[in-house]
Design an enzyme around this catalytic site. Structure first.
Site, short mmCIF file in Angstrom:
data_model
loop_
_atom_site.label_atom_id
_atom_site.label_comp_id
_atom_site.label_asym_id
_atom_site.label_seq_id
_atom_site.Cartn_x
_atom_site.Cartn_y
_atom_site.Cartn_z
CB CYS A 100 -0.98 -0.03 1.17
SG CYS A 100 -2.32 1.17 1.02
CG HIS A 192 -3.59 -3.38 3.25
ND1 HIS A 192 -2.57 -2.97 4.09
CD2 HIS A 192 -4.12 -2.26 2.71
CE1 HIS A 192 -2.50 -1.65 4.07
NE2 HIS A 192 -3.42 -1.19 3.24
CD GLU A 194 -1.06 -5.83 5.55
OE1 GLU A 194 -1.10 -4.62 5.83
OE2 GLU A 194 -0.98 -6.25 4.36
#
Length: 251
Positions: A100, A192, A194
């Site tokens: 990001c 993202h 994660e």
């Protein structure tokens, strides 16, 4: 006995109360995605001005730059310092994974252009299209390259122009640059990998409470995850293969 491999995480965001309570902070969120037994993962909260000594960079196998609520095109001291470190890591031929804000900042540091997103912000589960001819099936993507991948999106800026020698790896209906690589050194992802549903919903609730989005935007954003989930396992494979394997991502 093999020497312990070390990795460094540049945290460009503070921990939310939810992240601290649920996971012990974003450090643990990243390590749960990228880490393996026997490795050492160190974090530096660069958004607070915390940086490693330059002489210590050499001891790390790979680096990760996290997302941030800050704009990658800002000229604040810590952002400019992180740009300088990106250039040093490039000179050292180190592996750097940008997520990001990290994706955007690497583009800036390497001569690309970053600005406010032309089609507006994203807070949702998004679908991106892989540029199949740009990746080799036997390498980081595995034996088969998917046509599309789902990933959680949370950003208001975008990469408008790629740096010289960058290779576009994915795009979407919203943004022309969703993922790119530069040589074997950099892999950059706008979304993202994660994040999970709970993290996204917490962010949406906080942004809504702060008056930055309207209720209908928040509801539409959450609705993107009603029937689908992010392809987290596949993203985990891509990111770990990039950080921990040697073959080239480029054709």
């Amino acid at each position: 006995m093999a020497e312990q491999k070390k990795y460094l995480l540049f945290l460009a965001t503070p921990d939310s109360e939810f992240a601290k309570k649920t996971y012990g902070g974003y450090h643990n969120v990243f390590v749960s995605l990228l880490g393996d037994e026997g490795e050492q993962w160190d974090s530096f909260r660069v958004v607070d001005g915390e940086f490693p000594e330059e002489k210590d960079l050499e001891k790390y196998e790979g680096f990760v730059i996290s997302g941030s609520s800050h704009d990658a095109f800002q000229d604040t001291d810590w952002i400019l310092k992180l740009c300088d470190i990106i250039k040093k890591l490039d000179d050292m031929n180190k592996k750097v994974l940008g997520i990001c804000f990290g994706h955007q900042l690497i583009a800036r540091a390497k001569g690309g252009k970053v600005a406010r997103a032309r089609k507006g912000p994203e807070l949702c589960l998004g679908n991106i299209t892989i540029v199949k001819e740009a990746v080799m099936p036997e390498n980081y993507f595995g034996e088969e390259v998917p046509a599309n991948l789902r990933i959680i999106k949370c950003h208001q800026d975008e990469v408008l122009e790629l740096p010289e020698n960058a290779k576009l790896l994915a795009y979407s209906s919203m943004y022309e640059v969703e993922m790119y690589s530069i040589k074997d050194n950099f892999l950059c992802i706008q979304g993202h990998p994660e994040y999970n549903r709970d993290i996204l919903f917490d962010i949406i609730d906080r942004v809504l409470a702060g008056g930055h989005i309207k209720q209908n935007f928040a509801e539409t954003s959450k609705a993107t995850m009603e029937k689908n989930e992010a392809d987290r396992k596949f993203w985990q494979k891509i990111c770990k293969n990039f950080l921990k394997r040697q073959p080239s991502l480029l054709v």
